[in-house]
Scaffold this motif. Structure first.
Motif, PDB file in Angstrom:
ATOM      1  N   LEU A   1      18.351  56.706  64.574  1.00  0.00           N
ATOM      2  CA  LEU A   1      17.068  57.275  65.007  1.00  0.00           C
ATOM      3  C   LEU A   1      17.017  57.424  66.531  1.00  0.00           C
ATOM      4  CD1 LEU A   1      14.590  55.477  62.597  1.00  0.00           C
ATOM      5  CD2 LEU A   1      15.138  57.926  62.654  1.00  0.00           C
ATOM      6  N   VAL A   2      17.460  56.388  67.225  1.00  0.00           N
ATOM      7  CA  VAL A   2      17.520  56.464  68.692  1.00  0.00           C
ATOM      8  C   VAL A   2      18.464  57.593  69.098  1.00  0.00           C
ATOM      9  CG1 VAL A   2      18.334  55.272  70.771  1.00  0.00           C
ATOM     10  CG2 VAL A   2      16.896  54.053  69.128  1.00  0.00           C
ATOM     11  N   GLY A   3      19.608  57.645  68.449  1.00  0.00           N
ATOM     12  CA  GLY A   3      20.587  58.683  68.754  1.00  0.00           C
ATOM     13  C   GLY A   3      20.062  60.081  68.504  1.00  0.00           C
ATOM     14  N   SER A   4      19.296  60.258  67.433  1.00  0.00           N
ATOM     15  CA  SER A   4      18.731  61.582  67.125  1.00  0.00           C
ATOM     16  C   SER A   4      17.774  62.037  68.226  1.00  0.00           C
ATOM     17  CB  SER A   4      17.979  61.545  65.800  1.00  0.00           C
ATOM     18  OG  SER A   4      18.848  61.216  64.761  1.00  0.00           O
ATOM     19  N   GLY A   5      16.921  61.134  68.649  1.00  0.00           N
ATOM     20  CA  GLY A   5      15.992  61.473  69.732  1.00  0.00           C
ATOM     21  C   GLY A   5      16.723  61.774  71.025  1.00  0.00           C
ATOM     22  N   CYS A   6      17.741  60.977  71.325  1.00  0.00           N
ATOM     23  CA  CYS A   6      18.504  61.199  72.558  1.00  0.00           C
ATOM     24  C   CYS A   6      19.360  62.464  72.462  1.00  0.00           C
ATOM     25  CB  CYS A   6      19.348  59.970  72.879  1.00  0.00           C
ATOM     26  SG  CYS A   6      18.322  58.588  73.400  1.00  0.00           S
ATOM     27  N   PHE A   7      19.814  62.805  71.256  1.00  0.00           N
ATOM     28  CA  PHE A   7      20.540  64.064  71.053  1.00  0.00           C
ATOM     29  C   PHE A   7      19.634  65.252  71.392  1.00  0.00           C
ATOM     30  CE2 PHE A   7      21.594  67.712  68.360  1.00  0.00           C
ATOM     31  CZ  PHE A   7      22.911  67.933  68.716  1.00  0.00           C
ATOM     32  N   ALA A   8      18.410  65.209  70.902  1.00  0.00           N
ATOM     33  CA  ALA A   8      17.452  66.288  71.192  1.00  0.00           C
ATOM     34  C   ALA A   8      17.179  66.370  72.697  1.00  0.00           C
ATOM     35  CB  ALA A   8      16.158  66.074  70.418  1.00  0.00           C
ATOM     36  N   LEU A   9      16.964  65.214  73.322  1.00  0.00           N
ATOM     37  CA  LEU A   9      16.720  65.177  74.767  1.00  0.00           C
ATOM     38  C   LEU A   9      17.917  65.743  75.535  1.00  0.00           C
ATOM     39  CD1 LEU A   9      14.979  64.167  77.187  1.00  0.00           C
ATOM     40  CD2 LEU A   9      16.263  62.012  77.000  1.00  0.00           C
ATOM     41  N   THR A  10      19.121  65.324  75.168  1.00  0.00           N
ATOM     42  CA  THR A  10      20.335  65.790  75.833  1.00  0.00           C
ATOM     43  C   THR A  10      20.513  67.295  75.661  1.00  0.00           C
ATOM     44  OG1 THR A  10      21.371  63.629  75.500  1.00  0.00           O
ATOM     45  CG2 THR A  10      22.846  65.472  75.981  1.00  0.00           C
TER      46      THR A  10
ATOM     47  N   ALA B   1      23.299  65.813  81.499  1.00  0.00           N
ATOM     48  CA  ALA B   1      22.399  65.652  80.350  1.00  0.00           C
ATOM     49  C   ALA B   1      22.777  64.431  79.528  1.00  0.00           C
ATOM     50  CB  ALA B   1      22.428  66.914  79.486  1.00  0.00           C
ATOM     51  N   THR B   2      24.065  64.214  79.357  1.00  0.00           N
ATOM     52  CA  THR B   2      24.528  63.066  78.579  1.00  0.00           C
ATOM     53  C   THR B   2      24.229  61.751  79.295  1.00  0.00           C
ATOM     54  OG1 THR B   2      26.270  64.439  77.626  1.00  0.00           O
ATOM     55  CG2 THR B   2      26.518  62.072  77.382  1.00  0.00           C
ATOM     56  N   VAL B   3      24.367  61.730  80.602  1.00  0.00           N
ATOM     57  CA  VAL B   3      24.038  60.516  81.367  1.00  0.00           C
ATOM     58  C   VAL B   3      22.558  60.173  81.198  1.00  0.00           C
ATOM     59  CG1 VAL B   3      23.805  59.572  83.704  1.00  0.00           C
ATOM     60  CG2 VAL B   3      25.929  60.683  83.020  1.00  0.00           C
ATOM     61  N   ILE B   4      21.695  61.166  81.310  1.00  0.00           N
ATOM     62  CA  ILE B   4      20.249  60.919  81.142  1.00  0.00           C
ATOM     63  C   ILE B   4      19.958  60.426  79.718  1.00  0.00           C
ATOM     64  CG2 ILE B   4      17.966  62.011  81.087  1.00  0.00           C
ATOM     65  CD1 ILE B   4      19.060  63.874  83.364  1.00  0.00           C
ATOM     66  N   GLY B   5      20.528  61.094  78.731  1.00  0.00           N
ATOM     67  CA  GLY B   5      20.349  60.656  77.342  1.00  0.00           C
ATOM     68  C   GLY B   5      20.888  59.260  77.104  1.00  0.00           C
ATOM     69  N   THR B   6      21.982  58.914  77.776  1.00  0.00           N
ATOM     70  CA  THR B   6      22.587  57.589  77.629  1.00  0.00           C
ATOM     71  C   THR B   6      21.694  56.500  78.202  1.00  0.00           C
ATOM     72  OG1 THR B   6      24.802  58.535  77.656  1.00  0.00           O
ATOM     73  CG2 THR B   6      24.619  56.204  78.218  1.00  0.00           C
ATOM     74  N   VAL B   7      21.068  56.757  79.337  1.00  0.00           N
ATOM     75  CA  VAL B   7      20.161  55.768  79.931  1.00  0.00           C
ATOM     76  C   VAL B   7      18.970  55.519  78.998  1.00  0.00           C
ATOM     77  CG1 VAL B   7      18.567  55.343  81.846  1.00  0.00           C
ATOM     78  CG2 VAL B   7      20.861  56.224  82.306  1.00  0.00           C
ATOM     79  N   VAL B   8      18.396  56.589  78.471  1.00  0.00           N
ATOM     80  CA  VAL B   8      17.282  56.445  77.529  1.00  0.00           C
ATOM     81  C   VAL B   8      17.757  55.704  76.278  1.00  0.00           C
ATOM     82  CG1 VAL B   8      15.667  57.717  76.049  1.00  0.00           C
ATOM     83  CG2 VAL B   8      16.060  58.457  78.401  1.00  0.00           C
ATOM     84  N   SER B   9      18.943  56.043  75.810  1.00  0.00           N
ATOM     85  CA  SER B   9      19.522  55.381  74.637  1.00  0.00           C
ATOM     86  C   SER B   9      19.697  53.884  74.869  1.00  0.00           C
ATOM     87  CB  SER B   9      20.870  56.025  74.310  1.00  0.00           C
ATOM     88  OG  SER B   9      21.564  55.293  73.354  1.00  0.00           O
ATOM     89  N   TYR B  10      20.170  53.521  76.060  1.00  0.00           N
ATOM     90  CA  TYR B  10      20.366  52.100  76.365  1.00  0.00           C
ATOM     91  C   TYR B  10      19.055  51.328  76.245  1.00  0.00           C
ATOM     92  CZ  TYR B  10      21.004  47.799  78.917  1.00  0.00           C
ATOM     93  OH  TYR B  10      21.012  46.471  79.263  1.00  0.00           O
ATOM     94  N   VAL B  11      18.032  51.856  76.869  1.00  0.00           N
ATOM     95  CA  VAL B  11      16.744  51.158  76.848  1.00  0.00           C
ATOM     96  C   VAL B  11      16.239  51.018  75.413  1.00  0.00           C
ATOM     97  CG1 VAL B  11      14.322  51.306  77.564  1.00  0.00           C
ATOM     98  CG2 VAL B  11      16.142  51.835  79.197  1.00  0.00           C
ATOM     99  N   LEU B  12      16.265  52.092  74.655  1.00  0.00           N
ATOM    100  CA  LEU B  12      15.759  52.046  73.281  1.00  0.00           C
ATOM    101  C   LEU B  12      16.627  51.176  72.373  1.00  0.00           C
ATOM    102  CD1 LEU B  12      14.656  55.764  72.834  1.00  0.00           C
ATOM    103  CD2 LEU B  12      13.204  53.773  73.233  1.00  0.00           C
TER     104      LEU B  12
END
Length: 183
Positions: free
Chosen positions: A31-40, A63-74
């Motif tokens: 679920l976290v990955g899906s949201g971060c995929f959309a963001l990326t 884009a992947t770096v930004i998605g990765t930071v959000v992914s880490y927190v979540l």
């Protein structure tokens, strides 16, 4: 009052509920990955179609770096419920750096080895090739690597279940959730 997770599970068919509960960490990770995929994806297209028009690999990397930071927190707060130890942060950065390179490789191959770019192909084919190689294939392979590496090196408990149960907890805080496959 039930948690958001409990409310969501209440809407799932009865026969699927045990599977989702048994694999809850994987479900949360996806679920976290899906949201971060959309963001990326959104950030990648925004960068590629504006300020980084001639640099698709750079756009995907940012884009992947930004998605990765959000992914880490979540993932840290929800999927793995870890405490953010300095070792965890360092390992996350190292695993993520490798995963970002893994994510970029299919796009690099598509663009520069297979020449799926202008003037060798149409702009539409180039964009489809970029999306399929960078966002679909790259993200899928990087996701498999990340899930394995996060469980293996990043979000690991400090001690086994016996020691974790013996450590006194602050009032109102539950003992940390430990993975089932840790000996």
């Amino acid at each position: 009052m039930p948690s958001p997770t409990q409310r969501a599970l209440a809407r799932v068919p009865d026969r699927l509920r045990p599977f989702l509960v048994r694999h809850r960490r994987l479900v949360k990770f996806l679920l976290v990955g899906s949201g971060c995929f959309a963001l990326t994806t959104v950030i990648d297209f925004e960068l590629k179609l504006t300020v980084l028009a001639g640099k698709p690999v750079v756009a995907l990397t940012i884009a992947t770096v930004i998605g990765t930071v959000v992914s880490y927190v979540l993932n840290r707060r929800w999927a793995f419920r870890a405490d953010g130890r300095p070792r965890e942060v360092l390992m996350f950065v190292l695993v993520s750096a490798v995963a970002i390179a893994v994510n970029d490789l299919p796009l690099v191959a598509s663009r520069y080895l297979l020449d799926l770019r202008e003037p060798y192909t149409s702009p539409f084919r180039q964009e489809v090739a970029d999306f399929l190689s960078g966002m679909v294939v790259g993200t899928f392979v990087a996701m498999l690597f990340r899930y394995w590496a996060m469980r293996r090196w990043v979000f690991v408990p400090l001690a086994g279940p016996a020691l974790a149960a013996a450590v006194p907890q602050e009032p109102g805080h539950a003992a940390p959730e430990l993975p089932r496959d840790v000996p």
